[in-house]
Design an enzyme around this catalytic site. Structure first.
Site, mmCIF file in Angstrom:
data_model
loop_
_atom_site.group_PDB
_atom_site.id
_atom_site.type_symbol
_atom_site.label_atom_id
_atom_site.label_comp_id
_atom_site.label_asym_id
_atom_site.label_seq_id
_atom_site.Cartn_x
_atom_site.Cartn_y
_atom_site.Cartn_z
ATOM 1 N N GLU A 255 58.750 47.081 38.481
ATOM 2 C CA GLU A 255 58.114 47.341 37.074
ATOM 3 C C GLU A 255 58.239 48.580 36.633
ATOM 4 O O GLU A 255 57.178 49.269 36.129
ATOM 5 C CB GLU A 255 56.539 46.701 37.146
ATOM 6 C CG GLU A 255 56.425 45.265 37.566
ATOM 7 C CD GLU A 255 54.949 44.922 37.483
ATOM 8 O OE1 GLU A 255 53.880 45.733 37.155
ATOM 9 O OE2 GLU A 255 54.574 43.939 38.133
ATOM 10 N N GLU A 361 57.447 35.222 40.858
ATOM 11 C CA GLU A 361 55.853 35.206 40.662
ATOM 12 C C GLU A 361 55.346 34.000 39.808
ATOM 13 O O GLU A 361 54.299 34.381 38.984
ATOM 14 C CB GLU A 361 55.425 36.554 40.479
ATOM 15 C CG GLU A 361 55.916 37.726 41.104
ATOM 16 C CD GLU A 361 55.156 39.130 40.851
ATOM 17 O OE1 GLU A 361 54.135 39.096 40.081
ATOM 18 O OE2 GLU A 361 55.701 40.025 41.423
HETATM 19 O O1 G3I Z 1 41.476 41.582 50.823
HETATM 20 C C1 G3I Z 1 40.907 42.740 50.297
HETATM 21 C C2 G3I Z 1 39.318 42.605 50.695
HETATM 22 O O2 G3I Z 1 39.239 42.489 52.008
HETATM 23 C C3 G3I Z 1 38.892 43.988 50.090
HETATM 24 O O3 G3I Z 1 37.489 43.985 50.417
HETATM 25 C C4 G3I Z 1 39.196 44.164 48.689
HETATM 26 C C5 G3I Z 1 38.567 45.361 48.076
HETATM 27 O O4 G3I Z 1 39.387 46.595 48.771
HETATM 28 O O5 G3I Z 1 40.444 44.199 48.620
HETATM 29 C C6 G3I Z 1 41.087 43.058 48.793
HETATM 30 O O6 G3I Z 1 42.449 43.316 48.821
HETATM 31 C C7 G3I Z 1 42.757 43.016 47.319
HETATM 32 C C8 G3I Z 1 44.028 41.940 47.182
HETATM 33 O O7 G3I Z 1 44.403 41.858 45.968
HETATM 34 C C9 G3I Z 1 43.267 40.664 47.549
HETATM 35 O O8 G3I Z 1 42.300 40.349 46.625
HETATM 36 C C10 G3I Z 1 43.520 44.323 46.856
HETATM 37 O O9 G3I Z 1 42.599 45.337 46.895
HETATM 38 C C11 G3I Z 1 44.273 44.372 45.477
HETATM 39 O O10 G3I Z 1 44.948 45.376 45.145
HETATM 40 C C12 G3I Z 1 45.282 43.157 45.415
HETATM 41 O O11 G3I Z 1 45.828 42.984 44.226
HETATM 42 C C13 G3I Z 1 46.935 42.285 44.234
HETATM 43 C C14 G3I Z 1 47.754 43.134 43.302
HETATM 44 O O12 G3I Z 1 49.159 42.676 43.116
HETATM 45 C C15 G3I Z 1 47.886 44.778 43.582
HETATM 46 O O13 G3I Z 1 48.637 44.695 44.698
HETATM 47 C C16 G3I Z 1 46.937 41.130 43.748
HETATM 48 O O14 G3I Z 1 46.386 40.066 44.938
HETATM 49 C C17 G3I Z 1 48.412 40.355 43.577
HETATM 50 O O15 G3I Z 1 48.221 38.938 42.821
HETATM 51 C C18 G3I Z 1 49.099 41.179 42.724
HETATM 52 O O16 G3I Z 1 50.419 40.872 42.465
HETATM 53 C C19 G3I Z 1 51.155 41.491 41.265
HETATM 54 C C20 G3I Z 1 52.587 41.491 41.934
HETATM 55 O O17 G3I Z 1 52.556 42.385 42.968
HETATM 56 C C21 G3I Z 1 53.511 42.301 40.914
HETATM 57 N N1 G3I Z 1 53.424 41.661 39.614
HETATM 58 C C22 G3I Z 1 52.197 41.499 39.016
HETATM 59 C C23 G3I Z 1 51.117 40.806 39.861
HETATM 60 C C24 G3I Z 1 49.759 40.709 39.505
HETATM 61 O O18 G3I Z 1 49.171 41.985 39.429
#
Ligand code: G3I
Length: 448
Positions: A255, A361
């Site tokens: 991105e 995705e």
């Molecule tokens: O699992 C932990 C949990 O144990 C903890 O308590 C909590 C608070 O810190 O965090 C949790 O992890 C989070 C994870 O999602 C699971 O929910 C992360 O903080 C959070 O950053 C993560 O977000 C992900 C996001 O990318 C950022 O990395 C999303 O799952 C994921 O679906 C999203 O995917 C992105 C692609 O990589 C790129 N394209 C867009 C897409 C959607 O944003």
């Protein structure tokens, strides 16, 4: 005159009585028996969801046959010949034939079992397991976004049944792998890679550099630009070398294009490494693992033609340096858009450049306008059609451009979209109970 009339009545009465008794010495006709309902069914050779019912009831005298096709609808009077009935949704349907004559009625019944492949022969769905989505796909992988906490139990069953490529949803990003300077944490990434290796699945690495998953210590890097560049080179080299031969491909920079302006985002990487930071990162990946496939990954590449053009400019520049193998179009879309031609535009642009196409995705919002509080049958049908459309478009590209069709999450209730948009939605192929939805059926139909 009156006497004569009485005699006539009496005579008539005697004659009727004598007829009635006359037959006393003849056997009574047998009581009418009820007629046993029977029917047979077969699955249409041209349509796995079409059942052909044949009323084989055989009986004397007048009788009526009515069908209950197990769909909760009114009875249907049996017609001459075969009755054709479609069963779209996965499930069990009890079909009954009720045959009625003057003596009463009888019932024949059969249970029709339907799974994602259609009506199951003789009600045995296991028989026609065709290897799931990955078994149906020809020349490309079926990918799933995963987390290390979702690799066992029902997740393991679903993953091994249908998928042969895994993308770490967030645990192979810099903020997880490199949480503080000099301190790598590969625990979650290793779990995902080890699971994939144990289950003969590819791993698509996602994503080495992404402005949204940059650790704060990197965002606030205190050293010089040269030191910053050396640190990023070391990070990329360390991660890619660790998974050499285990991770087949990487989204190197994710991105990089600014929405609206369609210019390079002014990320910390661009600020400290210059506009050619993307090429530098791709080169470092290739140096660390010459066999790994290099992808550029982004979103909104279908309907945003400006962003699509900006993406292809980056891709073309990387191509001149032999530093790219494929394009990742994320495809976070909705049941009602983008259009087929908009989806085809980014795919055709990638194919025309001789690059691999990764729909990286995929999820399909069923409730983009927040007009639903539950997934309606009509909206589920529309979502199914969109999953089928995307899969069909992908399946139609040339073999040499095929790579993977990756879905961004297994179950509706775990989609990132729920928190992101804050409204109810059901964007994936399985429901909260791991049950395959019509969306799964549409996706399967599209790749077959
Ligand atoms: O699992 C932990 C949990 O144990 C903890 O308590 C909590 C608070 O810190 O965090 C949790 O992890 C989070 C994870 O999602 C699971 O929910 C992360 O903080 C959070 O950053 C993560 O977000 C992900 C996001 O990318 C950022 O990395 C999303 O799952 C994921 O679906 C999203 O995917 C992105 C692609 O990589 C790129 N394209 C867009 C897409 C959607 O944003």
């Amino acid at each position: 005159m009156q006497i004569t009339k009485n005699r006539i009545w009496l005579l008539t009465l005697l004659m009727v009585f004598s007829f009635a008794c006359e037959d006393d010495d003849k056997p009574m006709p047998p009581a009418v028996e009820r007629i046993q309902a029977t029917f047979e069914y077969s699955i249409s050779p041209n349509d796995p969801n079409l059942v052909l019912f044949d009323n084989t009831t055989d009986g004397e005298g007048e009788f009526k046959s009515e069908w209950d096709f197990g769909k909760g609808e009114a009875f249907v009077l049996d017609q001459e010949g075969v009755e054709e009935v479609r069963y779209e949704d996965v499930g069990s349907y009890t079909v009954r034939l009720i045959v009625t004559n003057e003596a009463g009625n009888t019932v024949a019944s059969e249970v029709i079992e339907v799974d994602v492949n259609g009506v199951c022969p003789d009600g045995n769905c296991e028989v026609q397991d065709s290897g799931g989505l990955k078994g149906a796909a020809n020349g490309f992988e079926i990918g799933m976004a995963v987390r290390d906490s979702r690799l066992s139990g029902a997740y393991d069953q679903a993953l091994t049944a249908d998928f042969n490529s895994l993308t770490s949803e967030y645990q192979m990003k810099m903020n997880i792998l490199y949480p503080s300077e000099g301190n790598f944490d590969f625990s979650a990434a290793d779990a995902i890679v080890n699971y994939a290796q144990a289950n003969d699945m590819h791993v698509h690495g996602h994503a080495l550099i992404w402005h949204n998953a940059t650790p704060s210590w990197v965002e606030n890097f205190a050293g010089t630009d040269e030191e910053f560049e050396a640190m990023i080179k070391n990070y990329i080299t360390t991660v890619v070398s660790r998974y050499k031969g285990k991770v087949r491909s990487w989204d190197v920079v994710n991105e990089a294009i600014e929405d609206g302006s369609n210019t390079l985002r002014n990320s910390v990487f661009r600020q400290k490494m210059g506009d050619d930071y993307i090429s530098k990162c791709h080169q470092w990946v290739k140096d660390a693992d010459p066999d790994v496939l290099l992808f550029y990954n982004d979103y909104n590449l279908t309907f945003d033609s400006g962003k699509q053009s900006a993406m292809f400019a980056i891709v073309d520049d990387l191509k001149t340096q032999d530093l790219i193998d494929g394009v990742g179009a994320q495809m976070h879309i909705s049941y009602n858009g983008p259009s087929k031609s908009q989806i085809e535009s980014v795919i055709n642009g990638t194919v025309s450049r001789g690059l691999l196409m990764h729909i990286s995705e995929l999820d399909i919002r069923a409730n983009p306008d927040n007009d639903l509080t539950a997934l309606s049958g009509d909206r589920a049908e529309a979502q199914k059609a969109k999953f089928k459309e995307v899969a069909q478009i992908y399946n139609a590209i040339p073999a040499e451009n095929k790579f993977a069709l990756t879905v961004w999450g297994l179950k509706d209730d775990e989609s990132w979209l729920l928190d992101f948009w804050g409204v109810p939605d059901w964007p994936l192929m399985f429901d909260a109970g791991f049950n395959k939805k019509r969306a799964y059926e549409g996706f399967l139909e599209g790749i077959q």
